[in-house]
Motif scaffolding. Structure first.
Motif, PDB file in Angstrom:
ATOM      1  N   PHE A  67     -12.891  33.644  26.159  1.00 40.10           N
ATOM      2  CA  PHE A  67     -11.874  32.755  26.635  1.00 40.10           C
ATOM      3  C   PHE A  67     -12.720  31.347  26.796  1.00 40.10           C
ATOM      4  N   LYS A  68     -11.680  30.367  26.951  1.00 43.19           N
ATOM      5  CA  LYS A  68     -12.160  28.839  27.043  1.00 43.19           C
ATOM      6  C   LYS A  68     -11.927  28.923  28.756  1.00 43.19           C
ATOM      7  N   LEU A  69     -12.676  28.427  29.677  1.00 46.09           N
ATOM      8  CA  LEU A  69     -12.147  28.164  31.054  1.00 46.09           C
ATOM      9  C   LEU A  69     -11.812  26.609  30.997  1.00 46.09           C
ATOM     10  N   ASP A  70     -10.479  26.616  31.577  1.00 43.34           N
ATOM     11  CA  ASP A  70      -9.722  25.458  31.554  1.00 43.34           C
ATOM     12  C   ASP A  70     -10.043  24.842  32.872  1.00 43.34           C
ATOM     13  N   SER A  71      -9.769  25.608  34.073  1.00 37.69           N
ATOM     14  CA  SER A  71     -10.128  25.251  35.291  1.00 37.69           C
ATOM     15  C   SER A  71     -10.051  26.332  36.343  1.00 37.69           C
ATOM     16  N   ALA A  72     -10.584  25.866  37.598  1.00 39.03           N
ATOM     17  CA  ALA A  72     -10.763  26.924  38.579  1.00 39.03           C
ATOM     18  C   ALA A  72     -10.434  26.343  39.856  1.00 39.03           C
ATOM     19  N   LYS A  73      -9.606  27.192  40.790  1.00 41.37           N
ATOM     20  CA  LYS A  73      -9.116  26.752  42.059  1.00 41.37           C
ATOM     21  C   LYS A  73      -9.337  27.746  42.945  1.00 41.37           C
ATOM     22  N   HIS A  74      -9.421  27.575  44.116  1.00 36.92           N
ATOM     23  CA  HIS A  74      -9.493  28.366  45.336  1.00 36.92           C
ATOM     24  C   HIS A  74      -8.129  28.480  46.021  1.00 36.92           C
ATOM     25  N   LEU A  75      -7.399  29.524  45.874  1.00 40.70           N
ATOM     26  CA  LEU A  75      -6.028  29.754  46.627  1.00 40.70           C
ATOM     27  C   LEU A  75      -5.965  30.713  47.206  1.00 40.70           C
ATOM     28  N   SER A  76      -5.275  30.672  48.675  1.00 36.86           N
ATOM     29  CA  SER A  76      -5.030  32.015  49.506  1.00 36.86           C
ATOM     30  C   SER A  76      -6.432  32.741  49.576  1.00 36.86           C
ATOM     31  N   GLY A  77      -7.615  32.237  49.723  1.00 37.58           N
ATOM     32  CA  GLY A  77      -8.618  33.102  50.057  1.00 37.58           C
ATOM     33  C   GLY A  77      -9.257  33.802  48.415  1.00 37.58           C
ATOM     34  N   ARG A  78      -8.703  33.494  47.454  1.00 39.07           N
ATOM     35  CA  ARG A  78      -9.047  34.104  46.305  1.00 39.07           C
ATOM     36  C   ARG A  78      -9.420  32.777  45.055  1.00 39.07           C
ATOM     37  N   THR A  79     -10.379  33.119  44.404  1.00 35.73           N
ATOM     38  CA  THR A  79     -10.547  32.186  43.081  1.00 35.73           C
ATOM     39  C   THR A  79      -9.683  32.513  42.126  1.00 35.73           C
ATOM     40  N   VAL A  80      -9.168  31.501  41.591  1.00 39.07           N
ATOM     41  CA  VAL A  80      -8.052  31.513  40.271  1.00 39.07           C
ATOM     42  C   VAL A  80      -8.716  30.796  39.452  1.00 39.07           C
ATOM     43  N   VAL A  81      -8.779  31.288  38.005  1.00 39.05           N
ATOM     44  CA  VAL A  81      -9.052  30.451  36.850  1.00 39.05           C
ATOM     45  C   VAL A  81      -8.180  30.253  35.982  1.00 39.05           C
ATOM     46  N   ARG A  82      -7.824  29.238  35.270  1.00 38.12           N
ATOM     47  CA  ARG A  82      -7.179  29.046  34.039  1.00 38.12           C
ATOM     48  C   ARG A  82      -7.893  29.015  33.095  1.00 38.12           C
ATOM     49  N   VAL A  83      -7.437  29.809  32.181  1.00 44.82           N
ATOM     50  CA  VAL A  83      -7.990  30.145  30.816  1.00 44.82           C
ATOM     51  C   VAL A  83      -6.988  30.325  29.707  1.00 44.82           C
ATOM     52  N   THR A  84      -7.844  29.930  28.458  1.00 49.89           N
ATOM     53  CA  THR A  84      -7.174  30.182  27.312  1.00 49.89           C
ATOM     54  C   THR A  84      -7.731  31.401  26.527  1.00 49.89           C
ATOM     55  N   PRO A  85      -7.331  32.346  25.907  1.00 47.29           N
ATOM     56  CA  PRO A  85      -7.854  33.218  25.142  1.00 47.29           C
ATOM     57  C   PRO A  85      -8.236  32.840  23.976  1.00 47.29           C
ATOM     58  N   GLU A  86      -9.509  33.076  23.417  1.00 47.64           N
ATOM     59  CA  GLU A  86      -9.743  32.745  22.100  1.00 47.64           C
ATOM     60  C   GLU A  86     -10.457  33.802  21.420  1.00 47.64           C
ATOM     61  N   THR A  87     -10.435  33.569  20.138  1.00 48.35           N
ATOM     62  CA  THR A  87     -11.300  34.440  18.968  1.00 48.35           C
ATOM     63  C   THR A  87     -12.428  33.512  18.615  1.00 48.35           C
ATOM     64  N   CYS A  88     -13.321  34.217  18.225  1.00 50.06           N
ATOM     65  CA  CYS A  88     -14.870  33.180  17.907  1.00 50.06           C
ATOM     66  C   CYS A  88     -15.125  33.955  16.662  1.00 50.06           C
TER      67      CYS A  88
END
Length: 163
Positions: A67-88
């Motif tokens: 995946f491509k890591l688009d962003s990361a945030k810390h929400l409600s005590g957990r780390t959440v990442v926004r990703v785009t699935p990719e083929t390579c």
């Protein structure tokens, strides 16, 4: 270097070199032509090398996804990442010629408790906590191998090295 942009750079560089050689434009400087030549010699395009054979990128043991890591945030005590699935895929003649293609819609994923994250620093791989991704910039690329558990949570991810 992100290899998806190399082909575009080569096309632009070739056009600039042609214009400079033909004397077509006063804005095409000799320096631009020299830079264009330097870029095109590092990674020849598929058109310049004829037919190019591609194969799927290698995944380390236990990893099944990119995946491509688009962003990361810390929400409600957990780390959440926004990703785009990719083929390579990788050029069989030049392993530095790598192309990623989105294979699905962007989505958010949460890290499982105890998840491991490996990022690149200089020439070594360093383990960091998932929350490290929130406030730090990646040194190499936004592409990762990753594993998820049965609950759709990330259990491990590793940054992919691209020269």
């Amino acid at each position: 270097m992100n290899h998806r942009y190399v082909s575009g750079a080569i096309v632009l560089a070739s056009a600039a070199a042609l214009l400079a050689a033909a004397g077509g434009s006063s804005s095409a400087s000799p320096n631009a032509a020299a830079r264009a030549t330097a870029v095109s010699t590092k990674a020849p395009s598929a058109a310049a090398t004829g037919a190019t054979a591609w194969k799927p990128c290698h995944l380390p043991a236990g990893y099944k996804h990119f995946f491509k890591l688009d962003s990361a945030k810390h929400l409600s005590g957990r780390t959440v990442v926004r990703v785009t699935p990719e083929t390579c895929k990788v050029n069989t003649e030049n392993d530095e010629d790598v192309v990623y293609t989105p294979s699905g819609a962007p989505r958010s994923l949460v890290f499982a408790s105890g998840a491991s994250v490996e990022v690149l620093r200089d020439t070594t791989t360093v383990k960091v906590a998932p929350k490290w991704l929130v406030n730090h910039k990646l040194a190499n690329s936004p592409y990762f191998y990753y594993r998820v558990n049965g609950h759709g949570q990330i259990t491990a991810m590793q940054e992919i090295y691209h020269p």
